[in-house]
Write a protein that holds these residues in place. Structure first.
Motif, PDB file in Angstrom:
ATOM      1  N   VAL A  70      -3.124   4.187   8.286  1.00 55.42           N
ATOM      2  CA  VAL A  70      -1.803   3.264   8.318  1.00 55.42           C
ATOM      3  C   VAL A  70      -2.110   3.115   9.235  1.00 55.42           C
ATOM      4  O   VAL A  70      -1.888   1.679   9.862  1.00 55.42           O
ATOM      5  CB  VAL A  70      -0.255   4.302   8.154  1.00 55.42           C
ATOM      6  CG1 VAL A  70       0.671   3.142   8.858  1.00 55.42           C
ATOM      7  CG2 VAL A  70      -0.086   5.287   7.342  1.00 55.42           C
ATOM      8  N   ARG A 124      -9.759   1.654   4.548  1.00 58.56           N
ATOM      9  CA  ARG A 124      -9.216  -0.211   5.414  1.00 58.56           C
ATOM     10  C   ARG A 124     -10.221  -0.447   4.609  1.00 58.56           C
ATOM     11  O   ARG A 124     -10.065  -1.484   3.546  1.00 58.56           O
ATOM     12  CB  ARG A 124      -9.042  -0.359   6.829  1.00 58.56           C
ATOM     13  CG  ARG A 124      -8.491  -1.861   6.745  1.00 58.56           C
ATOM     14  CD  ARG A 124      -8.161  -2.134   8.729  1.00 58.56           C
ATOM     15  NE  ARG A 124      -9.438  -2.275   8.813  1.00 58.56           N
ATOM     16  CZ  ARG A 124      -9.845  -2.365  10.085  1.00 58.56           C
ATOM     17  NH1 ARG A 124      -9.154  -1.972  10.961  1.00 58.56           N
ATOM     18  NH2 ARG A 124     -11.062  -2.388  10.068  1.00 58.56           N
ATOM     19  N   THR A 138       2.945  -6.579  10.098  1.00 53.90           N
ATOM     20  CA  THR A 138       2.901  -4.738   8.965  1.00 53.90           C
ATOM     21  C   THR A 138       4.341  -4.321   8.894  1.00 53.90           C
ATOM     22  O   THR A 138       4.441  -3.778  10.215  1.00 53.90           O
ATOM     23  CB  THR A 138       2.030  -4.053   9.240  1.00 53.90           C
ATOM     24  OG1 THR A 138       0.695  -5.155   8.853  1.00 53.90           O
ATOM     25  CG2 THR A 138       1.955  -3.404   8.502  1.00 53.90           C
ATOM     26  N   VAL A 181       1.318  -1.019  -0.356  1.00 50.25           N
ATOM     27  CA  VAL A 181      -0.072   0.214  -0.290  1.00 50.25           C
ATOM     28  C   VAL A 181       0.966   1.258  -0.061  1.00 50.25           C
ATOM     29  O   VAL A 181       1.371   1.949   0.917  1.00 50.25           O
ATOM     30  CB  VAL A 181      -0.729   0.083   1.317  1.00 50.25           C
ATOM     31  CG1 VAL A 181      -1.426   1.161   0.712  1.00 50.25           C
ATOM     32  CG2 VAL A 181      -1.860  -0.785   0.971  1.00 50.25           C
ATOM     33  N   LEU A 225      -4.564   0.281   9.005  1.00 55.19           N
ATOM     34  CA  LEU A 225      -3.722  -0.800   8.592  1.00 55.19           C
ATOM     35  C   LEU A 225      -3.588  -1.992   9.573  1.00 55.19           C
ATOM     36  O   LEU A 225      -3.410  -2.906   8.978  1.00 55.19           O
ATOM     37  CB  LEU A 225      -3.737  -0.668   7.163  1.00 55.19           C
ATOM     38  CG  LEU A 225      -4.258   0.001   6.323  1.00 55.19           C
ATOM     39  CD1 LEU A 225      -3.832   0.760   5.115  1.00 55.19           C
ATOM     40  CD2 LEU A 225      -5.082  -1.387   5.886  1.00 55.19           C
ATOM     41  N   TYR A 255       0.639  -5.691   6.319  1.00 57.78           N
ATOM     42  CA  TYR A 255       0.876  -5.177   4.740  1.00 57.78           C
ATOM     43  C   TYR A 255       2.238  -4.774   4.492  1.00 57.78           C
ATOM     44  O   TYR A 255       2.544  -4.992   5.618  1.00 57.78           O
ATOM     45  CB  TYR A 255      -0.130  -4.167   5.186  1.00 57.78           C
ATOM     46  CG  TYR A 255      -1.677  -4.332   4.902  1.00 57.78           C
ATOM     47  CD1 TYR A 255      -2.431  -3.748   3.340  1.00 57.78           C
ATOM     48  CD2 TYR A 255      -2.873  -4.374   5.527  1.00 57.78           C
ATOM     49  CE1 TYR A 255      -3.309  -4.645   3.142  1.00 57.78           C
ATOM     50  CE2 TYR A 255      -3.742  -4.409   5.734  1.00 57.78           C
ATOM     51  CZ  TYR A 255      -4.556  -4.705   4.243  1.00 57.78           C
ATOM     52  OH  TYR A 255      -5.531  -5.274   4.084  1.00 57.78           O
ATOM     53  N   THR A 256       2.539  -4.348   3.504  1.00 57.95           N
ATOM     54  CA  THR A 256       3.821  -3.660   3.280  1.00 57.95           C
ATOM     55  C   THR A 256       3.505  -1.737   3.194  1.00 57.95           C
ATOM     56  O   THR A 256       2.940  -1.721   1.789  1.00 57.95           O
ATOM     57  CB  THR A 256       4.872  -4.131   2.315  1.00 57.95           C
ATOM     58  OG1 THR A 256       5.077  -5.238   2.362  1.00 57.95           O
ATOM     59  CG2 THR A 256       5.492  -2.870   2.273  1.00 57.95           C
ATOM     60  N   ILE A 257       3.492  -0.909   3.654  1.00 55.49           N
ATOM     61  CA  ILE A 257       2.832   0.269   3.720  1.00 55.49           C
ATOM     62  C   ILE A 257       3.964   1.291   3.724  1.00 55.49           C
ATOM     63  O   ILE A 257       5.116   1.538   4.039  1.00 55.49           O
ATOM     64  CB  ILE A 257       2.456   0.620   4.790  1.00 55.49           C
ATOM     65  CG1 ILE A 257       0.586  -0.063   5.685  1.00 55.49           C
ATOM     66  CG2 ILE A 257       1.829   1.910   4.850  1.00 55.49           C
ATOM     67  CD1 ILE A 257       0.419   0.020   6.718  1.00 55.49           C
ATOM     68  N   LEU A 300       4.775   4.763   3.478  1.00 54.54           N
ATOM     69  CA  LEU A 300       4.383   6.226   3.926  1.00 54.54           C
ATOM     70  C   LEU A 300       4.861   7.072   4.041  1.00 54.54           C
ATOM     71  O   LEU A 300       5.791   7.395   4.013  1.00 54.54           O
ATOM     72  CB  LEU A 300       4.383   6.222   5.878  1.00 54.54           C
ATOM     73  CG  LEU A 300       3.428   7.026   6.441  1.00 54.54           C
ATOM     74  CD1 LEU A 300       3.835   6.867   8.022  1.00 54.54           C
ATOM     75  CD2 LEU A 300       5.344   8.887   6.502  1.00 54.54           C
ATOM     76  N   VAL A 325       5.955  -0.859   8.084  1.00 52.38           N
ATOM     77  CA  VAL A 325       6.160   0.370   7.722  1.00 52.38           C
ATOM     78  C   VAL A 325       7.362   1.022   7.378  1.00 52.38           C
ATOM     79  O   VAL A 325       8.233   1.113   7.620  1.00 52.38           O
ATOM     80  CB  VAL A 325       4.975   1.191   8.358  1.00 52.38           C
ATOM     81  CG1 VAL A 325       5.132   2.670   8.360  1.00 52.38           C
ATOM     82  CG2 VAL A 325       4.468   0.313   8.714  1.00 52.38           C
TER      83      VAL A 325
END
Length: 290
Positions: free
Chosen positions: A20, A267, A58, A6, A23, A30-32, A34, A60
């Motif tokens: 964030v 989300r 996850t 994301v 999530l 997830y791989t966020i 930012l 970030v």
């Protein structure tokens, strides 16, 4: 690399940061990425989240991106392409609002990092505003950030988005952007100010028109990417109790909702809850009219 990737712009504050967080609370890892205009602020936001969620699966990662700067957008693309090779969800959250008050022919403004709904019906003391911006510059800047910059970032990242097995493209819009409801006088923003000139009532004509333009931009991307299987929406998160407009507590007193509610809605869209409404501007309780 099996995690959903994301990329969310304007995510170091406001609705972006709350999204964030939402999530991070999800059962899905997830791989966020930012995104923030300032590299330092993006890093600071990631460090804050890592402290809040020390045991999350996850990941970030901060990404510096300024949607007013083509070189910044290109650099962000090159970094994401090199490190990840694709984007599964692109959330166009970054934006800007300029609150203006007409006062003896001068436009005073206060530039606000905007990730959520504008305050409907608030009254502002002109002394809150600092600096001056010519009307033409203010309008051009509003459209440059909210519509043009958003389009350029999307256009740049589409090659990574179409590599996803389930690509999703979200544009964060505003309840003030709806043409259909602009005649609703129950919303103070739609009421006409008293006769005479100059007008001293707040105006966000540039902001709301640029968001209306962004709604059409979403429709164009829906058309362009339909055969690529990209699911596309405008997401209207509601009037949120944030610092947008000057004071979060005052906004709450005016009826603003917890920013986490808007973030949870975003989300839900990411996780498929509104797939039946692809191509539309959506609210948590239905479809927002054009």
């Amino acid at each position: 690399m099996d995690k959903t990737i994301v990329f969310i712009t304007g995510a170091n504050t406001g609705l972006g940061l709350e999204t964030v967080r939402s999530l991070l609370r999800s059962s899905t890892p997830y791989t966020i990425l930012l995104g923030g205009r300032s590299r330092d602020k993006a890093h600071a936001a990631v460090q804050l989240l890592q402290a809040e969620f020390p045991n999350t699966a996850t990941v970030v990662t901060p990404v510096q991106v300024d949607i007013e700067d083509d070189d910044s957008i290109e650099n962000a693309f090159n970094y994401v392409a090199d490190q990840y090779g694709r984007v599964d969800v692109l959330i166009n959250n970054a934006g800007m609002s300029f609150e203006i008050v007409f006062n003896v022919g001068v436009i005073h403004h206060r530039e606000i990092s905007c990730s959520h709904e504008y305050i409907l019906g608030s009254q502002f003391d002109p002394q809150m505003y600092s600096g001056e911006l010519a009307m033409r510059d203010m309008w051009n800047k509003s459209w440059n950030v909210n519509t043009t910059g958003t389009h350029i970032l999307t256009h740049t990242f589409v090659p990574l988005l179409v590599k996803s097995a389930d690509p999703r493209l979200l544009f964060i819009t505003s309840g003030t952007s709806t043409l259909t409801e602009s005649d609703n006088l129950a919303i103070r923003l739609n009421q006409s100010p008293a006769k005479g000139w100059p007008k001293t009532a707040p105006s966000i004509s540039a902001y709301r028109s640029s968001k209306t333009g962004m709604n059409m931009l979403m429709r164009e991307w829906r058309r362009i990417l339909s055969e690529d299987g990209v699911k596309t929406w405008c997401v209207s998160p509601g009037f949120l109790a944030t610092g947008l407009g000057g004071n979060a507590e005052r906004n709450r007193q005016l009826g603003a909702i917890d920013p986490a509610i808007g973030a949870n809605f975003v989300r839900d869209v990411v996780e498929g809850a509104r797939d039946q409404d692809v191509g539309k501007a959506i609210r948590w309780d239905g479809v927002q009219p054009w």
